[in-house]
Design a protein around this motif. Sequence first.
Motif, PDB file in Angstrom:
ATOM      1  N   HIS A 125       0.783 -63.104 -12.140  1.00 24.67           N
ATOM      2  CA  HIS A 125      -0.445 -64.058 -11.977  1.00 24.67           C
ATOM      3  C   HIS A 125      -1.500 -62.880 -11.445  1.00 24.67           C
ATOM      4  O   HIS A 125      -2.543 -63.536 -11.334  1.00 24.67           O
ATOM      5  CB  HIS A 125      -0.338 -65.312 -11.273  1.00 24.67           C
ATOM      6  CG  HIS A 125       0.716 -66.448 -11.583  1.00 24.67           C
ATOM      7  ND1 HIS A 125       0.544 -66.965 -12.673  1.00 24.67           N
ATOM      8  CD2 HIS A 125       1.805 -66.551 -11.055  1.00 24.67           C
ATOM      9  CE1 HIS A 125       1.592 -67.654 -12.852  1.00 24.67           C
ATOM     10  NE2 HIS A 125       2.355 -67.674 -11.745  1.00 24.67           N
ATOM     11  N   VAL A 126      -1.367 -61.672 -11.376  1.00 24.65           N
ATOM     12  CA  VAL A 126      -2.432 -60.724 -10.695  1.00 24.65           C
ATOM     13  C   VAL A 126      -2.588 -59.695 -11.792  1.00 24.65           C
ATOM     14  O   VAL A 126      -1.545 -59.105 -12.192  1.00 24.65           O
ATOM     15  CB  VAL A 126      -1.669 -60.271  -9.591  1.00 24.65           C
ATOM     16  CG1 VAL A 126      -2.825 -59.291  -8.858  1.00 24.65           C
ATOM     17  CG2 VAL A 126      -1.495 -61.455  -8.405  1.00 24.65           C
ATOM     18  N   PRO A 127      -3.637 -59.423 -12.202  1.00 25.01           N
ATOM     19  CA  PRO A 127      -4.025 -58.254 -12.988  1.00 25.01           C
ATOM     20  C   PRO A 127      -3.515 -57.040 -12.444  1.00 25.01           C
ATOM     21  O   PRO A 127      -3.284 -56.754 -11.344  1.00 25.01           O
ATOM     22  CB  PRO A 127      -5.620 -58.246 -12.979  1.00 25.01           C
ATOM     23  CG  PRO A 127      -6.123 -59.619 -12.757  1.00 25.01           C
ATOM     24  CD  PRO A 127      -4.975 -60.339 -11.814  1.00 25.01           C
TER      25      PRO A 127
ATOM     26  N   ASN B 170      -6.783 -70.675  -8.708  1.00 27.18           N
ATOM     27  CA  ASN B 170      -6.649 -70.269 -10.450  1.00 27.18           C
ATOM     28  C   ASN B 170      -6.169 -71.527 -11.063  1.00 27.18           C
ATOM     29  O   ASN B 170      -4.956 -71.642 -10.801  1.00 27.18           O
ATOM     30  CB  ASN B 170      -6.100 -68.916 -10.409  1.00 27.18           C
ATOM     31  CG  ASN B 170      -6.256 -68.241 -11.895  1.00 27.18           C
ATOM     32  OD1 ASN B 170      -6.164 -68.883 -12.833  1.00 27.18           O
ATOM     33  ND2 ASN B 170      -6.911 -66.974 -11.686  1.00 27.18           N
ATOM     34  N   PRO B 171      -6.558 -71.836 -12.277  1.00 24.46           N
ATOM     35  CA  PRO B 171      -6.005 -72.958 -13.098  1.00 24.46           C
ATOM     36  C   PRO B 171      -4.618 -72.355 -13.707  1.00 24.46           C
ATOM     37  O   PRO B 171      -3.619 -73.041 -13.895  1.00 24.46           O
ATOM     38  CB  PRO B 171      -6.802 -73.164 -14.035  1.00 24.46           C
ATOM     39  CG  PRO B 171      -8.216 -72.902 -13.475  1.00 24.46           C
ATOM     40  CD  PRO B 171      -7.788 -71.664 -12.548  1.00 24.46           C
ATOM     41  N   GLY B 172      -4.518 -71.030 -13.748  1.00 27.53           N
ATOM     42  CA  GLY B 172      -3.271 -70.481 -14.557  1.00 27.53           C
ATOM     43  C   GLY B 172      -1.912 -70.407 -13.420  1.00 27.53           C
ATOM     44  O   GLY B 172      -0.934 -70.044 -13.803  1.00 27.53           O
ATOM     45  N   SER B 173      -2.522 -70.253 -12.229  1.00 30.44           N
ATOM     46  CA  SER B 173      -1.310 -70.237 -11.089  1.00 30.44           C
ATOM     47  C   SER B 173      -0.791 -71.217 -10.194  1.00 30.44           C
ATOM     48  O   SER B 173       0.064 -71.303  -9.751  1.00 30.44           O
ATOM     49  CB  SER B 173      -1.617 -68.723 -10.297  1.00 30.44           C
ATOM     50  OG  SER B 173      -2.805 -68.751  -9.727  1.00 30.44           O
TER      51      SER B 173
ATOM     52  N   ARG C 166      -7.026 -64.138   1.122  1.00 34.29           N
ATOM     53  CA  ARG C 166      -7.630 -64.159   0.011  1.00 34.29           C
ATOM     54  C   ARG C 166      -6.827 -64.143  -1.177  1.00 34.29           C
ATOM     55  O   ARG C 166      -7.320 -65.019  -2.205  1.00 34.29           O
ATOM     56  CB  ARG C 166      -8.687 -62.639  -0.167  1.00 34.29           C
ATOM     57  CG  ARG C 166      -9.790 -62.769  -1.430  1.00 34.29           C
ATOM     58  CD  ARG C 166     -10.527 -61.308  -1.242  1.00 34.29           C
ATOM     59  NE  ARG C 166     -11.732 -61.623  -2.219  1.00 34.29           N
ATOM     60  CZ  ARG C 166     -11.581 -60.767  -3.232  1.00 34.29           C
ATOM     61  NH1 ARG C 166     -10.707 -59.661  -3.291  1.00 34.29           N
ATOM     62  NH2 ARG C 166     -12.447 -60.630  -4.471  1.00 34.29           N
ATOM     63  N   THR C 167      -5.624 -63.635  -1.291  1.00 38.79           N
ATOM     64  CA  THR C 167      -4.965 -63.577  -2.484  1.00 38.79           C
ATOM     65  C   THR C 167      -4.365 -64.986  -2.446  1.00 38.79           C
ATOM     66  O   THR C 167      -4.424 -65.628  -3.498  1.00 38.79           O
ATOM     67  CB  THR C 167      -3.648 -62.636  -2.106  1.00 38.79           C
ATOM     68  OG1 THR C 167      -4.300 -61.236  -2.495  1.00 38.79           O
ATOM     69  CG2 THR C 167      -2.690 -62.559  -3.451  1.00 38.79           C
ATOM     70  N   ALA C 168      -3.851 -65.502  -1.413  1.00 32.43           N
ATOM     71  CA  ALA C 168      -3.407 -66.866  -1.379  1.00 32.43           C
ATOM     72  C   ALA C 168      -4.274 -67.869  -2.074  1.00 32.43           C
ATOM     73  O   ALA C 168      -3.892 -68.732  -2.700  1.00 32.43           O
ATOM     74  CB  ALA C 168      -2.865 -67.415   0.087  1.00 32.43           C
ATOM     75  N   LYS C 169      -5.431 -67.791  -1.226  1.00 32.36           N
ATOM     76  CA  LYS C 169      -6.699 -68.640  -1.882  1.00 32.36           C
ATOM     77  C   LYS C 169      -6.765 -68.591  -3.502  1.00 32.36           C
ATOM     78  O   LYS C 169      -6.849 -69.575  -4.305  1.00 32.36           O
ATOM     79  CB  LYS C 169      -7.972 -68.338  -1.284  1.00 32.36           C
ATOM     80  CG  LYS C 169      -8.074 -68.879   0.156  1.00 32.36           C
ATOM     81  CD  LYS C 169      -9.665 -68.856   0.515  1.00 32.36           C
ATOM     82  CE  LYS C 169     -10.358 -67.393   0.328  1.00 32.36           C
ATOM     83  NZ  LYS C 169     -11.690 -67.201   0.543  1.00 32.36           N
ATOM     84  N   ALA C 170      -6.685 -67.363  -4.032  1.00 29.36           N
ATOM     85  CA  ALA C 170      -7.064 -67.296  -5.342  1.00 29.36           C
ATOM     86  C   ALA C 170      -5.848 -67.917  -6.387  1.00 29.36           C
ATOM     87  O   ALA C 170      -6.191 -68.399  -7.174  1.00 29.36           O
ATOM     88  CB  ALA C 170      -7.181 -65.628  -5.817  1.00 29.36           C
ATOM     89  N   LEU C 171      -4.564 -67.401  -5.769  1.00 26.88           N
ATOM     90  CA  LEU C 171      -3.447 -68.146  -6.452  1.00 26.88           C
ATOM     91  C   LEU C 171      -3.416 -69.648  -6.512  1.00 26.88           C
ATOM     92  O   LEU C 171      -2.755 -70.209  -7.564  1.00 26.88           O
ATOM     93  CB  LEU C 171      -2.237 -67.479  -5.807  1.00 26.88           C
ATOM     94  CG  LEU C 171      -1.838 -66.247  -6.220  1.00 26.88           C
ATOM     95  CD1 LEU C 171      -0.830 -65.758  -5.305  1.00 26.88           C
ATOM     96  CD2 LEU C 171      -1.675 -65.780  -7.477  1.00 26.88           C
ATOM     97  N   LYS C 172      -3.750 -70.108  -5.511  1.00 30.78           N
ATOM     98  CA  LYS C 172      -3.993 -71.328  -5.397  1.00 30.78           C
ATOM     99  C   LYS C 172      -5.186 -72.447  -6.051  1.00 30.78           C
ATOM    100  O   LYS C 172      -5.160 -73.461  -6.257  1.00 30.78           O
ATOM    101  CB  LYS C 172      -3.801 -72.148  -3.981  1.00 30.78           C
ATOM    102  CG  LYS C 172      -2.345 -71.959  -3.468  1.00 30.78           C
ATOM    103  CD  LYS C 172      -1.167 -72.406  -4.448  1.00 30.78           C
ATOM    104  CE  LYS C 172      -1.417 -74.224  -4.320  1.00 30.78           C
ATOM    105  NZ  LYS C 172      -0.094 -74.662  -5.374  1.00 30.78           N
TER     106      LYS C 172
END
Length: 289
Positions: free
Chosen positions: A192-194, A252-255, A244-250
């Motif tokens: 899920h991470v570029p 982001n609609p794809g993850s 920050r990464t945890a926020k993004a993963l939760k």
Amino acid sequence: MRYRDLDHLIKEARGALRAGPLALVLVEDDVEVATTLRHHQQAGFTSVVALMPPSFDLPRDLQETVLRVDYDSSHEEALQRAVNRVIPAVAGQWVYYCYNAEYLFHPFCETRNIVELLAFHSEERRDALLAYVIDLYALDLDANPQAVSLDDAHLDRSGYYALARSDPAKNGHPKERQLDFFGGLRWRFEEHVPAESRKIDRIPLFRAKPGLLLRPDHTFNDEEYNTYACPWHHNITAAVCSFRTAKALKSNPGSRDEIPSFHWHNSEPFEWHSRQLLDLGLMEPGQWF
């Protein structure tokens, strides 16, 4: 104090910006903004600059003690642009940068502040300090859907590794005293991470100088700034403990629907203390005993 943009800050607050170590905090959302700013004030930074959207609010005490700048943080290179705009105005000064919901820790930070750290690091003839971005996350995602909780914060106690950083100018041979570091949520959920965002190393503390530029991958155009140690011995490293990464993963609609929990067998509660990070090998005291 509040400033309408970075140019206004640089023109009107030159004395404050050059008075001592400076912290730049890019506020991307309204999560743990006040705790981030207070953490870095308490760490000993002389001035803390909050780069944040005009619509966001700050508690009264921070309105009086933080240099607030109205800033569009939605641009992909918002932090890089801000840092590179500030560098020429504070040449010779130490600068730190991070995002909201990120917290800097360095060896023995409970008893030695950032001014003492940088004084020692300067005596070692170093102009930059490497840090690892250590992912924090809440275990109870039902109670904390953004994966952020200071009381329920956890980190990975293992699963970190480094690879040689190749030098395109030398036919791919490794760069001297440079490594790419990986681990944490970016490693466990790498699908899920570029690829260009998977590294966890960052140079968040550096001495500004004319011509210095921060690049999108959190390295600088001066290669010596990107090294983890000087040629003769190990140096201090730090940790930026980050939701920050945890926020993004939760968010982001794809993850978000693919990750019911961040828990695994190597999760442990974060103690908010440098000793834990030192014991886990997530930062290095170098010669600073």
